[in-house]
Design an enzyme around this catalytic site. Structure first.
Site, PDB file in Angstrom:
ATOM      1  N   GLY A 103       2.399   2.201  10.833  1.00 13.14           N
ATOM      2  CA  GLY A 103       3.362   3.291  10.733  1.00 13.14           C
ATOM      3  C   GLY A 103       4.057   3.643  12.028  1.00 13.14           C
ATOM      4  O   GLY A 103       4.704   4.677  12.138  1.00 13.14           O
ATOM      5  N   LYS A 106       0.126   4.210  -0.160  1.00 11.06           N
ATOM      6  CA  LYS A 106      -0.519   5.388   0.433  1.00 11.06           C
ATOM      7  C   LYS A 106      -0.280   6.583  -0.494  1.00 11.06           C
ATOM      8  O   LYS A 106      -0.226   6.395  -1.715  1.00 11.06           O
ATOM      9  CB  LYS A 106      -0.020   5.599   1.862  1.00 11.06           C
ATOM     10  CG  LYS A 106      -0.161   4.306   2.690  1.00 11.06           C
ATOM     11  CD  LYS A 106      -0.050   4.481   4.160  1.00 11.06           C
ATOM     12  CE  LYS A 106      -0.282   3.142   4.855  1.00 11.06           C
ATOM     13  NZ  LYS A 106      -0.255   3.225   6.310  1.00 11.06           N
ATOM     14  N   GLU A 123      -5.490  -5.067  10.302  1.00 11.40           N
ATOM     15  CA  GLU A 123      -4.470  -4.044  10.552  1.00 11.40           C
ATOM     16  C   GLU A 123      -4.779  -3.338  11.870  1.00 11.40           C
ATOM     17  O   GLU A 123      -5.603  -2.399  11.895  1.00 11.40           O
ATOM     18  CB  GLU A 123      -4.462  -3.011   9.428  1.00 11.40           C
ATOM     19  CG  GLU A 123      -4.104  -3.568   8.073  1.00 11.40           C
ATOM     20  CD  GLU A 123      -3.530  -2.479   7.158  1.00 11.40           C
ATOM     21  OE1 GLU A 123      -2.429  -2.698   6.646  1.00 11.40           O
ATOM     22  OE2 GLU A 123      -4.154  -1.429   6.994  1.00 11.40           O
ATOM     23  N   GLU A 175      -7.097   4.605   7.702  1.00 10.46           N
ATOM     24  CA  GLU A 175      -6.898   6.034   7.415  1.00 10.46           C
ATOM     25  C   GLU A 175      -8.130   6.624   6.727  1.00 10.46           C
ATOM     26  O   GLU A 175      -8.432   7.809   6.897  1.00 10.46           O
ATOM     27  CB  GLU A 175      -5.621   6.217   6.578  1.00 10.46           C
ATOM     28  CG  GLU A 175      -4.378   5.984   7.442  1.00 10.46           C
ATOM     29  CD  GLU A 175      -3.162   5.447   6.703  1.00 10.46           C
ATOM     30  OE1 GLU A 175      -3.100   5.531   5.472  1.00 10.46           O
ATOM     31  OE2 GLU A 175      -2.254   4.921   7.389  1.00 10.46           O
ATOM     32  N   ASN A 208       0.871  -1.171   0.000  1.00 10.08           N
ATOM     33  CA  ASN A 208       0.000   0.000   0.000  1.00 10.08           C
ATOM     34  C   ASN A 208       0.908   1.220   0.000  1.00 10.08           C
ATOM     35  O   ASN A 208       1.498   1.545   1.019  1.00 10.08           O
ATOM     36  CB  ASN A 208      -0.904  -0.017   1.246  1.00 10.08           C
ATOM     37  CG  ASN A 208      -1.732   1.257   1.371  1.00 10.08           C
ATOM     38  OD1 ASN A 208      -1.750   2.083   0.463  1.00 10.08           O
ATOM     39  ND2 ASN A 208      -2.411   1.410   2.500  1.00 10.08           N
ATOM     40  N   HIS A 240      -9.689   1.112   4.700  1.00  8.62           N
ATOM     41  CA  HIS A 240      -8.417   1.276   5.409  1.00  8.62           C
ATOM     42  C   HIS A 240      -8.647   2.206   6.601  1.00  8.62           C
ATOM     43  O   HIS A 240      -9.453   3.136   6.526  1.00  8.62           O
ATOM     44  CB  HIS A 240      -7.352   1.865   4.459  1.00  8.62           C
ATOM     45  CG  HIS A 240      -5.984   1.825   5.053  1.00  8.62           C
ATOM     46  ND1 HIS A 240      -5.563   2.751   5.991  1.00  8.62           N
ATOM     47  CD2 HIS A 240      -4.958   0.951   4.894  1.00  8.62           C
ATOM     48  CE1 HIS A 240      -4.315   2.440   6.371  1.00  8.62           C
ATOM     49  NE2 HIS A 240      -3.931   1.352   5.711  1.00  8.62           N
ATOM     50  N   SER A 243       3.242  -2.253  10.269  1.00  9.57           N
ATOM     51  CA  SER A 243       4.692  -2.333  10.506  1.00  9.57           C
ATOM     52  C   SER A 243       5.285  -3.692  10.142  1.00  9.57           C
ATOM     53  O   SER A 243       6.261  -4.130  10.762  1.00  9.57           O
ATOM     54  CB  SER A 243       5.032  -1.948  11.959  1.00  9.57           C
ATOM     55  OG  SER A 243       4.667  -0.600  12.205  1.00  9.57           O
TER      56      SER A 243
HETATM   57  P1  13P Z   1       2.931   0.312   7.646  1.00  7.57           P
HETATM   58  O1  13P Z   1       3.437  -0.972   7.045  1.00  7.57           O
HETATM   59  O2  13P Z   1       3.683   1.524   7.172  1.00  7.57           O
HETATM   60  O3  13P Z   1       2.806   0.238   9.137  1.00  7.57           O
HETATM   61  O4  13P Z   1       1.447   0.530   7.068  1.00  7.57           O
HETATM   62  C1  13P Z   1       0.555  -0.518   7.172  1.00  7.57           C
HETATM   63  C2  13P Z   1      -0.652  -0.172   6.389  1.00  7.57           C
HETATM   64  O5  13P Z   1      -1.417   0.687   6.759  1.00  7.57           O
HETATM   65  C3  13P Z   1      -0.874  -0.907   5.124  1.00  7.57           C
HETATM   66  O6  13P Z   1      -2.143  -0.665   4.636  1.00  7.57           O
END
Ligand code: 13P
Length: 247
Positions: free
Chosen positions: A171, A11, A165, A96, A9, A94, A209
């Site tokens: 993150g 982002k 997740e 976010e 992803n 997601h 992560s």
């Molecule tokens: P990270 O791997 O940067 O923690 O992000 C995970 C994520 O949100 C994947 O969709």
């Protein structure tokens, strides 16, 4: 045995220039990979990355889809539009999107339905916040989030991918331990089993992560069928190490 799926992803990262370098390196390094691979890219790059992944082991994914089919929804991208770029996967719900764009369980469920209707596999994201985990509410939260998608999508539910997740692990460099993740994945599997005879077919990815150092242990858990990788998917060497750890 079903193949694991490692999905990146990106982002809101990337550029026309850096995308070429990243995808070329991934395509070359993953030519003999055992697992399935996808990159979920920002919408403006779908056309570019569609060309870059053509003829490689990598499938194309989007990061969001509109809950509407078409019409006066400025800024939105429909599932039919995504499909025009040979988009195979689409993230929905997601954390976010839930957090910054107010997406409810009901909206996420409809987005999954739109994707399925267009022939795109939705990667449905679920996960608890730190406060919810500390209050002992992890199971209740992820089950509520998945239940909405099951309710709306009925017998099509075996066609989705689920991504667990934990929000506190995204993150932050904090990963759920392989045992903690497995425990939640088993709960999600049982919930799918109650909804469909084909629950074993459904891939349940872990995200939060995941990196080159911890991927192998996470991916060895019984109900962890792959990874949804943020930061580490932007570095070809790290993402390829995760891909190599998958089966
Ligand atoms: P990270 O791997 O940067 O923690 O992000 C995970 C994520 O949100 C994947 O969709």
């Amino acid at each position: 045995m079903k193949k694991q799926l490692i999905a990146g992803n990106w982002k809101m990262n990337g550029s026309s220039q850096s995308n070429v370098a990243l995808v070329s390196a991934l395509a070359a390094g993953a030519a003999n990979a055992q697992c399935q691979i996808a990159v979920c890219v920002p919408a403006p790059y779908l056309g570019q990355v569609q060309s870059l992944v053509a003829g490689t082991r990598i499938d194309l994914g989007a990061q969001d889809v509109s809950q509407h089919e078409s019409g006066a929804f400025t800024g939105e991208v429909s599932a039919t539009m995504l499909r025009e770029f040979s988009t195979r996967y689409c993230l929905v719900g997601h954390s976010e999107r839930r957090q910054y764009h107010g997406e409810t369980d009901a909206v996420v469920a409809v987005k999954a339905q739109r994707a399925l209707a267009a022939g795109i596999t939705p990667i449905v994201c679920v996960g608890e916040t730190l406060a919810e985990r500390e209050a002992g509410r992890t199971e209740e939260v992820v089950k509520r989030q998945l239940a909405a998608v099951i309710h709306t999508n009925g017998h099509c539910i075996s066609e989705i991918v689920v991504a667990y997740e934990p929000v506190w692990a995204i993150g932050t460099g904090k990963t759920a331990s392989p045992e903690e993740a497995q425990q939640v994945h088993a709960v999600l599997r049982a919930q799918l089993q109650a909804a469909t005879a084909h629950a074993d077919r459904v891939l349940i990815l872990y995200g939060g992560s995941m990196n080159a150092a911890n991927a192998a242990q996470l991916l060895s858990q019984q109900d962890i069928d792959g990874g949804l990788v943020g930061g580490a998917s932007l570095k070809a060497a790290d993402f390829l190490t995760i891909i190599a750890a998958a089966r």
